[in-house]
Design a protein around this motif. Structure first.
Motif, short mmCIF file in Angstrom:
data_model
loop_
_atom_site.label_atom_id
_atom_site.label_comp_id
_atom_site.label_asym_id
_atom_site.label_seq_id
_atom_site.Cartn_x
_atom_site.Cartn_y
_atom_site.Cartn_z
N ASP A 486 0.84 -1.19 0.00
CA ASP A 486 0.00 0.00 0.00
C ASP A 486 0.88 1.24 0.00
O ASP A 486 2.04 1.22 0.42
CB ASP A 486 -0.90 0.02 1.24
N VAL A 487 0.31 2.37 -0.44
CA VAL A 487 1.07 3.62 -0.46
C VAL A 487 1.50 4.01 0.96
O VAL A 487 2.57 4.62 1.15
CB VAL A 487 0.26 4.74 -1.12
N ASN A 488 0.70 3.67 1.97
CA ASN A 488 1.09 3.97 3.34
C ASN A 488 2.30 3.14 3.76
O ASN A 488 3.19 3.63 4.46
CB ASN A 488 -0.09 3.70 4.28
N ASP A 489 2.36 1.88 3.33
CA ASP A 489 3.52 1.03 3.63
C ASP A 489 4.78 1.59 2.99
O ASP A 489 5.87 1.57 3.58
CB ASP A 489 3.28 -0.40 3.13
N LEU A 490 4.65 2.06 1.76
CA LEU A 490 5.82 2.50 0.99
C LEU A 490 6.36 3.86 1.43
O LEU A 490 7.57 4.05 1.52
CB LEU A 490 5.46 2.57 -0.49
N TYR A 491 5.45 4.81 1.70
CA TYR A 491 5.88 6.20 1.78
C TYR A 491 5.61 6.89 3.12
O TYR A 491 5.96 8.06 3.27
CB TYR A 491 5.19 7.00 0.67
N HIS A 492 5.01 6.19 4.07
CA HIS A 492 4.69 6.81 5.36
C HIS A 492 5.96 7.34 6.01
O HIS A 492 6.87 6.59 6.36
CB HIS A 492 4.01 5.79 6.26
N THR A 493 6.01 8.66 6.19
CA THR A 493 7.17 9.33 6.79
C THR A 493 6.67 10.38 7.77
O THR A 493 5.90 11.26 7.38
CB THR A 493 8.04 10.01 5.72
N VAL A 494 7.10 10.30 9.03
CA VAL A 494 6.69 11.28 10.02
C VAL A 494 7.64 11.22 11.21
O VAL A 494 8.17 10.15 11.55
CB VAL A 494 5.23 11.04 10.48
N SER A 495 7.88 12.34 11.83
CA SER A 495 8.60 12.41 13.09
C SER A 495 7.72 13.17 14.05
O SER A 495 7.52 14.39 13.91
CB SER A 495 9.95 13.12 12.92
N ASN A 496 7.16 12.45 15.01
CA ASN A 496 6.14 13.02 15.88
C ASN A 496 6.58 12.92 17.33
O ASN A 496 7.74 12.66 17.61
CB ASN A 496 4.80 12.30 15.65
N HIS A 497 5.64 13.07 18.22
CA HIS A 497 5.94 13.09 19.65
C HIS A 497 6.31 11.70 20.13
O HIS A 497 5.45 10.85 20.36
CB HIS A 497 4.73 13.61 20.43
N GLY A 498 7.59 11.44 20.26
CA GLY A 498 8.03 10.17 20.84
C GLY A 498 8.29 9.07 19.85
O GLY A 498 8.63 7.96 20.25
N TYR A 499 8.11 9.31 18.53
CA TYR A 499 8.40 8.25 17.58
C TYR A 499 8.71 8.84 16.20
O TYR A 499 8.34 9.97 15.88
CB TYR A 499 7.24 7.26 17.48
#
Length: 733
Positions: A486-499
């Motif tokens: 899925d596109v979420n599997d391939l491209y999910h990129t984030v730097s958030n609170h604690g992860y």
């Protein structure tokens, strides 16, 4: 426990020896074996002649069981379950331990949008864009179906068929039909009204089905808040749904038939998310969600009698599916970090054009009677995610998307030959090739360039049905499945609170090989189907912890990534039986005893740990009566589910221990009465004994230990409703 393949063979052969010797006389009752499937083999075929397990649920069953949604729809179907996610409601289907986007969902042959879940409770686009009142039948194919339907059918297929004008009109001549239906469900104070109109004028048939539904949160069994430590009741919810189905079918001449379909599904919900942080400012988090699905489709059927094909059918569909979630969050402090008074505005959209074509040809050859089908499919899809955080104190906004905008395209070519080698032996073989191309584009909220994907995959299947005699047959099937990332599997990129989450554009397709062996039969006293299955999966895409979370004082953020990290095996067996008690023991005519059972086990063979997606043993008994006059009837169902024990539950990525759902037994009673030929009254009393119980799939990610643990008092929020009822009335003009 490793799967002993000999056990399956022994079990099936034992059933064969016991059942084949039974007295074989045709029964008059309509049976599950005589139902027709059009999905399992892409042709009309009686279920008893299919090499594999398939369940058909028709409109009559939906109405008699007072089905309100997809969760109710599979209430009495062991081996199939639907999870509930609170705020966003019902998710997708779990079939034999495989769920979410690994199950393909179609409506009238149109692929439905994927689930998208990158943002916790603030962005979850699920797959529940279906109004049961517009559905005339649903077919559930258990096991891989990729050789006919391509990607995402790695674990199975759920195919909905919407209603047609001919379902309500005379077979020939001009005719009109009108009906109104109203229903109420106490579990969520749901009130639903449906208007249905159908007409035939000459060669033109038309249909309109409109549904309006209003409901609240589904009440849990006796849940209360305890000292503000854990919310034991469902979050307050207010929802409204409008669904419209319009069809026009025109018989152009003796060989050509044209169709035009329009669908519009619009649901709005308002939620007070009290369960996030009970007893704190976060208890006032407000959710305002909108879910819409629109479709316009054109179809053409041609009874050609051509040398290359007897019949051709094709359809072109445009579909737009979108989820908008607004979350109003007051200022609060968590883990020493202040969070501003803000409004989270999330948007997810899938817009697609889908073209499907199929050609059918029947012919006789020295090798036997052949029914050949072949065809192609093509899809062009735009996937858009937009994530904006609005600081209500400063009036500033920040956009940070989880994925880029992706333009996805794909095509598939398939062929299948159904050969009757003799009166007793049929073989069905098929193959398909699919290719997909993903082209990611940067957006204002996702500026990091991403690599595209261009991959292909071939799959095949082979099935055999052997008639031991006219009323009993053995069946066996080997089938392959696959799922593109899925596109979420391939491209999910984030730097958030604690992860931190890292993209992985190099993922491979998931793959599966499935084996199924069974026996089914129909006799004077009843019918049965016993099947055993063994599925092996590789390249499963799972979230992997690259850096574990560390609490203060040596705090460090967790780092995750989706990887082809897992191999898995799932095995089990299923049994469906019906006994005609009027024939067997002289009970009143129309009395039937039903029994269904599903048992499965599975393990992650990379880690030697159990699979949490496996549902516990489930058995359903049903005692039904339908008066010969067809004026009244009813059914008493007893559902038994085993406990989910600690040894069968894998721990979370950070070592979390999950709740162990206890076993339970639930009794339901449904009945119908037709005081006049035009009026049908139905009622159901569910959970008669007022049992408090939990469905494993709903609590399998509720942590008992770890930093995200839910207090024991909060477990009640996931309980099913106590004693509740539903009623409906349908009048045909």
């Amino acid at each position: 426990m490793m799967f002993n393949r000999n056990r399956l063979a022994i079990a099936v052969m034992a059933a064969t020896s016991a059942m084949v010797n039974a007295e074989q006389l045709p029964a008059a009752q309509p049976t599950m074996m005589q139902q027709v499937t059009v999905t399992a083999t892409r042709t009309e075929k009686v279920v008893k002649d299919v090499a594999g397990s398939v369940t058909v649920i028709d409109e009559e069953q939906l109405e008699s069981n007072l089905v309100r949604d997809i969760k109710d729809m599979v209430r009495y179907e062991p081996g199939v379950v639907v999870r509930n996610d609170g705020r966003t409601g019902n998710k997708g289907f779990n079939i034999r331990g495989i769920d979410e986007n690994r199950i393909k969902i179609m409506i009238d042959g149109v692929d439905q949008a994927k689930s998208f879940q990158p943002g916790g409770n603030y962005l979850r686009s699920e797959r529940n864009f279906i109004d049961i009142e517009a559905i005339k039948a649903v077919e559930i194919v258990k096991g891989p179906a990729s050789s006919l339907y391509g990607s995402d059918a790695i674990g199975g297929l759920v195919a909905f068929q919407t209603k047609d004008p001919a379902d309500y009109l005379k077979k020939e001549g001009d005719d009109s039909y009108a009906s109104v239906k109203g229903s109420y469900a106490s579990a969520n104070k749901g009130l639903t009204e449906t208007l249905s109109l159908a007409n035939r004028s000459g060669d033109l048939e038309t249909l309109l089905v409109y549904t309006r539904s209003d409901y609240e949160e589904t009440k849990t069994h006796s849940g209360e808040d305890i000292d503000g430590k854990g919310r034991g009741k469902a979050d307050p919810l207010d929802a409204g749904l409008n669904n419209l189905l319009i069809k026009a079918l025109y018989q152009l001449n003796g060989g050509h038939r044209l169709g035009l379909t329009g669908e519009y599904h619009d649901k709005k919900t308002e939620t007070v998310l009290k369960s996030i942080k009970p007893g704190t400012a976060q208890e006032q988090v407000l959710g305002d969600d909108k879910n819409k699905r629109s479709r316009i489709g054109f179809s053409h059927e041609w009874d050609a009698g051509h040398q290359a094909f007897d019949r051709m059918s094709w359809q072109l569909d445009w579909q737009d599916t979108r989820t908008d979630m607004e979350t109003r969050m007051p200022a609060y402090t968590s883990m020493g970090m202040p969070f501003a008074n803000r409004l989270q505005d999330y948007h997810y959209k899938e817009q697609s054009y889908q073209l499907n074509a199929q050609f059918d040809k029947s012919l006789e050859a020295s090798s036997g009677s052949h029914h050949l089908i072949y065809g192609f499919s093509a899809i062009r899809k735009d996937v858009i995610n937009k994530s904006v955080s609005n600081n209500l104190d400063t009036g500033t906004s920040t956009r940070t998307d989880y994925i880029p905008e992706v333009k996805a395209s794909g095509y598939g070519l398939f062929v299948q030959d159904d050969v009757a080698l003799s009166d007793n032996l049929a073989v069905i073989a098929g193959a398909r090739y699919d290719r997909f191309d993903y082209d990611p584009e940067t957006t204002a909220g996702f500026a990091t360039p991403s690599k595209g994907l261009d991959k292909g995959k071939a799959t095949a299947k082979l099935g055999v049905v052997y008639k031991l005699h006219p009323d009993a047959s053995l069946f066996a099937r080997f089938s392959q499945g696959f799922k593109m990332p899925d596109v979420n599997d391939l491209y999910h990129t984030v730097s958030n609170h604690g992860y931190t989450f890292l993209a992985n554009p190099d993922l491979k397709p998931e793959e599966s090989n499935s084996f199924e062996l069974g026996i089914r039969g129909h006799h004077r006293y009843g019918e049965y189907e016993l099947a055993g299955f063994f599925n092996r999966y590789k390249n499963f895409i799972e979230r992997v912890t690259l850096v574990p979370y560390a609490p203060p004082p040596n705090a460090s953020s967790a780092v995750y990534q989706m990887q082809n990290a897992e191999k898995a095996e799932i095995w089990g067996y299923e049994l469906n039986t019906r006994l005609w008690l009027d024939e067997a023991i002289g009970a009143p005519q129309g009395t039937t005893l039903k029994a269904a059972l599903a048992y499965a086990e599975g393990e992650n063979t990379e880690k030697d740990t159990p699979l949490n997606s496996i549902s516990p043993l489930k058995v359903v008994f049903g005692l039904a009566y339908d008066a010969p006059s067809d004026v009244w009837g009813g059914e008493l169902n007893w559902t038994l589910v085993a406990a989910k024990e600690e040894k069968d539950i894998a721990r979370g990525l950070d070592g979390e221990k999950y709740y162990e759902a206890p076993g339970y037994g639930v009794v339901d009673l449904t009945a119908y009465y037709k005081p006049a030929s035009q009026l049908t009254l139905s009622a159901g009393l569910f959970n008669l004994t007022d049992k408090q119980y939990w469905i494993w799939d709903d609590v399998r990610e509720v942590a008992q230990t770890g930093r995200s643990a839910t207090p024991r008092s909060g477990l009640d929020r996931y309980a099913q409703p106590g004693r509740n009822f539903s009623i409906s009335a349908k009048y045909v003009f």
